[in-house]
Enzyme design. Structure first.
Site, short mmCIF file in Angstrom:
data_model
loop_
_atom_site.label_atom_id
_atom_site.label_comp_id
_atom_site.label_asym_id
_atom_site.label_seq_id
_atom_site.Cartn_x
_atom_site.Cartn_y
_atom_site.Cartn_z
N ARG A 18 -5.31 -4.89 10.83
CA ARG A 18 -5.09 -5.32 9.43
C ARG A 18 -6.26 -6.30 9.41
NH1 ARG A 18 -0.17 -7.97 8.53
NH2 ARG A 18 -0.27 -8.30 10.79
N ASN A 36 1.42 -3.77 7.50
CA ASN A 36 2.47 -3.18 8.51
C ASN A 36 3.48 -2.42 7.77
OD1 ASN A 36 0.48 -3.53 10.76
ND2 ASN A 36 1.77 -5.19 11.39
#
Length: 89
Positions: A18, A36
């Site tokens: 990320r 997530n």
């Protein structure tokens, strides 16, 4: 401007995927998010110039150095209004 939602599968959680995506998106002047999901995938929403969104979409196959990307499924989000910046909440 377009917005794209991509679901990235593989080893993409716990490997800085990320954060690396956020950096790449900022480099491309995109807004959106990388989150997530409970099933172990990462959802990426990217909004901006079409060429930049497509560049991030292609880059998602590379990901972070520790990631292993098995699949990237993307779908355009017509009418989506992004918030400013790129977030990894």
């Amino acid at each position: 401007m377009i917005c794209m939602r991509c679901i990235v599968t593989g080893r993409v959680q716990g490997v800085w995927f990320r954060e690396t995506t956020r950096r790449k998106a900022q480099e491309l002047a995109l807004s959106g998010s990388a989150l997530n999901l409970p099933d172990g995938t990462v959802e990426v929403i990217a909004c901006g110039q079409e060429t930049a969104v497509k560049a991030l979409q292609d880059w998602l196959w590379t990901g972070s150095p520790l990631s292993r990307v098995d699949q990237v499924l993307c779908k355009e989000l017509p009418g989506h209004t992004p918030s400013p910046g790129f977030h990894t909440g």
